[in-house]
Structure formats: C-alpha cells, structure tokens
Scaffold this motif. Structure first.
Motif, PDB file in Angstrom:
ATOM      1  N   SER A 237      42.764   7.387   0.278  1.00 40.29           N
ATOM      2  CA  SER A 237      43.416   7.448  -1.027  1.00 40.29           C
ATOM      3  C   SER A 237      44.425   6.333  -1.257  1.00 40.29           C
ATOM      4  CB  SER A 237      44.114   8.799  -1.185  1.00 40.29           C
ATOM      5  OG  SER A 237      45.216   8.888  -0.287  1.00 40.29           O
TER       6      SER A 237
ATOM      7  N   ARG B 174      37.969  16.119   5.446  1.00 39.09           N
ATOM      8  CA  ARG B 174      37.683  15.738   4.069  1.00 39.09           C
ATOM      9  C   ARG B 174      38.967  15.246   3.409  1.00 39.09           C
ATOM     10  NH1 ARG B 174      34.556  20.565   1.155  1.00 39.09           N
ATOM     11  NH2 ARG B 174      36.240  21.844   2.027  1.00 39.09           N
ATOM     12  N   GLU B 175      38.835  14.333   2.460  1.00 36.04           N
ATOM     13  CA  GLU B 175      40.001  13.824   1.744  1.00 36.04           C
ATOM     14  C   GLU B 175      40.413  14.821   0.669  1.00 36.04           C
ATOM     15  OE1 GLU B 175      40.815  10.063  -1.155  1.00 36.04           O
ATOM     16  OE2 GLU B 175      39.904   9.623   0.809  1.00 36.04           O
ATOM     17  N   THR B 176      41.679  15.219   0.682  1.00 32.69           N
ATOM     18  CA  THR B 176      42.177  16.179  -0.292  1.00 32.69           C
ATOM     19  C   THR B 176      43.683  16.051  -0.434  1.00 32.69           C
ATOM     20  OG1 THR B 176      42.376  18.536  -0.846  1.00 32.69           O
ATOM     21  CG2 THR B 176      42.363  17.978   1.488  1.00 32.69           C
ATOM     22  N   ASP B 177      44.185  16.359  -1.620  1.00 32.76           N
ATOM     23  CA  ASP B 177      45.636  16.392  -1.791  1.00 32.76           C
ATOM     24  C   ASP B 177      46.187  17.792  -1.563  1.00 32.76           C
ATOM     25  OD1 ASP B 177      44.740  17.691  -4.032  1.00 32.76           O
ATOM     26  OD2 ASP B 177      45.617  16.290  -5.478  1.00 32.76           O
ATOM     27  N   ASP B 178      45.307  18.737  -1.235  1.00 35.17           N
ATOM     28  CA  ASP B 178      45.721  20.101  -0.932  1.00 35.17           C
ATOM     29  C   ASP B 178      45.969  20.201   0.578  1.00 35.17           C
ATOM     30  OD1 ASP B 178      46.003  22.812  -0.491  1.00 35.17           O
ATOM     31  OD2 ASP B 178      44.436  23.402  -1.902  1.00 35.17           O
TER      32      ASP B 178
ATOM     33  N   ASP C 233      41.414   9.506   5.385  1.00 31.08           N
ATOM     34  CA  ASP C 233      41.922   9.558   4.018  1.00 31.08           C
ATOM     35  C   ASP C 233      41.982   8.132   3.475  1.00 31.08           C
ATOM     36  OD1 ASP C 233      43.952  11.554   2.118  1.00 31.08           O
ATOM     37  OD2 ASP C 233      44.081   9.379   1.887  1.00 31.08           O
TER      38      ASP C 233
ATOM     39  N   ARG D  67      45.271  23.560   2.408  1.00 32.83           N
ATOM     40  CA  ARG D  67      43.838  23.790   2.618  1.00 32.83           C
ATOM     41  C   ARG D  67      43.320  22.946   3.773  1.00 32.83           C
ATOM     42  NH1 ARG D  67      39.016  22.430  -1.762  1.00 32.83           N
ATOM     43  NH2 ARG D  67      37.276  22.995  -0.407  1.00 32.83           N
ATOM     44  N   LEU D  68      43.733  21.688   3.803  1.00 30.98           N
ATOM     45  CA  LEU D  68      43.304  20.792   4.878  1.00 30.98           C
ATOM     46  C   LEU D  68      43.678  21.361   6.243  1.00 30.98           C
ATOM     47  CD1 LEU D  68      42.312  17.950   5.885  1.00 30.98           C
ATOM     48  CD2 LEU D  68      44.691  17.219   5.655  1.00 30.98           C
TER      49      LEU D  68
ATOM     50  N   GLU E 178      32.225  22.162   4.519  1.00 34.19           N
ATOM     51  CA  GLU E 178      31.712  22.812   3.322  1.00 34.19           C
ATOM     52  C   GLU E 178      31.021  24.135   3.649  1.00 34.19           C
ATOM     53  OE1 GLU E 178      29.360  20.137   1.016  1.00 34.19           O
ATOM     54  OE2 GLU E 178      31.075  18.898   0.448  1.00 34.19           O
TER      55      GLU E 178
END
Length: 208
Positions: free
Chosen positions: A39, A10-14, A37, A17-18, A187
C-alpha cells in the motif's frame, strides 16, 4: 529452518481482522508468516508488522517481511523476503545481521537459486506453479524444477503460486520444503481448519 505451511498475509487496512486471521492460521499449524503489504502506507505497515511479530513470537513462528528491508529492520522481524528489485542479499545481511532469515524469489530459474545460495540466502522460492489470484500474469514454473533444485541445493525450497489443497501435495512430493499460500488459506471459511489441512500434508510426507 523454513518448512511447512508458509502463510502470506492479505493486504488490508483492517488490522484487527489481519491479526485474527494470522492467529487462526498459526493455531492451525502455519510454520512461517510473511507480512505482505504494497500500500505504501508506512504507518500502517509498521503498526501491523509490529503486532504480527508479537503474535508470531507467541507461536514460535518466524515473521518475514516481504520486499522491505527497512521495515524488517525497524520492527525487528525475523527476516526479509527479497524479489527481483528489492536489493541484494549482501546488503540485507549487513543490515539485519547473521541470525536473520533472508529469502529470495527465484521465479522459474534454477540459476538464480544457485546464485542466491552462493550469496548466503537462507531459502529460495520458486513459482508461480499454478494460476495465481495475486499475480495472474506471472509465468509458470514447472514442477520438475523442484525436483532438480532439491537435488542440487542445500537450502529450503518454497513453492508459491495458486497453491490449494488439491495441488499442494504434488509440490511437496516433488521437493518443496514449504508451500506459500495466500488466498486458499485466508479466504477459507475456517482458516484454522484450512491451515491444518495444509500442515497435515507435511506430516504425511514425513511418515511415508
């Protein structure tokens, strides 16, 4: 060889967590990881892909970079996945070399898959087979496509799009060598257990 649970991030800036999520999927039996990603944050992409590669090596799972041949080359990833507008297989092979993995999205087209095979791809992906959160407007592929492709091709076949525990088995039985999953995996309340659930479908298939 591409096969089994093909986990797409999943795309995330965390970033922490990734990395934790991907490691949980790998512990549960994910066989391949694709870093996705969109972004445009080049620094973040480079950092995350580099750190994911370290984790994937620990679990002996290939890291595939979605869309970006440049990023795959920069971080020394195991391969790249090309979509319709991401450049050709020949260019990717020249840049990455003969040992790297090149996957190609073929959507609902067996002709595209056969052309990719002839051009030197290492695997092909078909989809979307079910309603997808990532690409809700994507045209649907018919499961019969997997049956036809598995009889006509010698490359691994990846199925993608809306795959969940209640529909994955039908795709594997129809000829998918791998199932690419994003939301139904990452998820989940327990990512490791969900990954194990998907991985177990392939164990059951080999035992039949």
């Amino acid at each position: 060889m591409i096969g089994g649970l093909y986990a797409i991030t999943r795309e995330t800036d965390d970033s922490a967590r990734l990395l934790n999520e991907v490691e949980a999927a790998l512990r549960g039996g994910a066989a391949v990881v694709q870093y996705r990603d969109k972004s445009g944050d080049v620094a973040r992409q480079h950092e995350q892909a580099s750190e994911l590669l370290v984790i994937c090596k620990r679990y002996r799972a290939p890291l595939i970079i979605n869309d970006s041949l440049r990023l795959a080359d920069l971080v020394g990833a195991d391969g790249v996945h090309l979509g319709r507008d991401d450049g050709g297989i020949r260019e990717a092979r020249i840049v990455l070399g003969p040992e790297k993995i090149i996957g190609v999205s073929c959507y609902q087209s067996l002709d595209l898959a056969l052309a990719a095979q002839a051009a030197g791809a290492d695997y092909v992906a078909f989809g979307s087979f079910f309603a997808s959160t990532t690409k809700p407007a994507a045209p649907r592929a018919d499961i019969a496509l997997l049956q036809h492709a598995s009889h006509m091709m010698h490359l691994p076949i990846v199925a993608i799009g809306g795959i969940a525990p209640d529909n994955a088995e039908s795709l594997i039985e129809a000829g998918a060598d791998a199932i690419a999953v994003i939301h139904a995996l990452f998820e989940a309340a327990d990512i490791e257990a969900r990954a194990r659930c998907f991985a177990d479908f392939f164990i059951a298939e080999t035992e039949d």
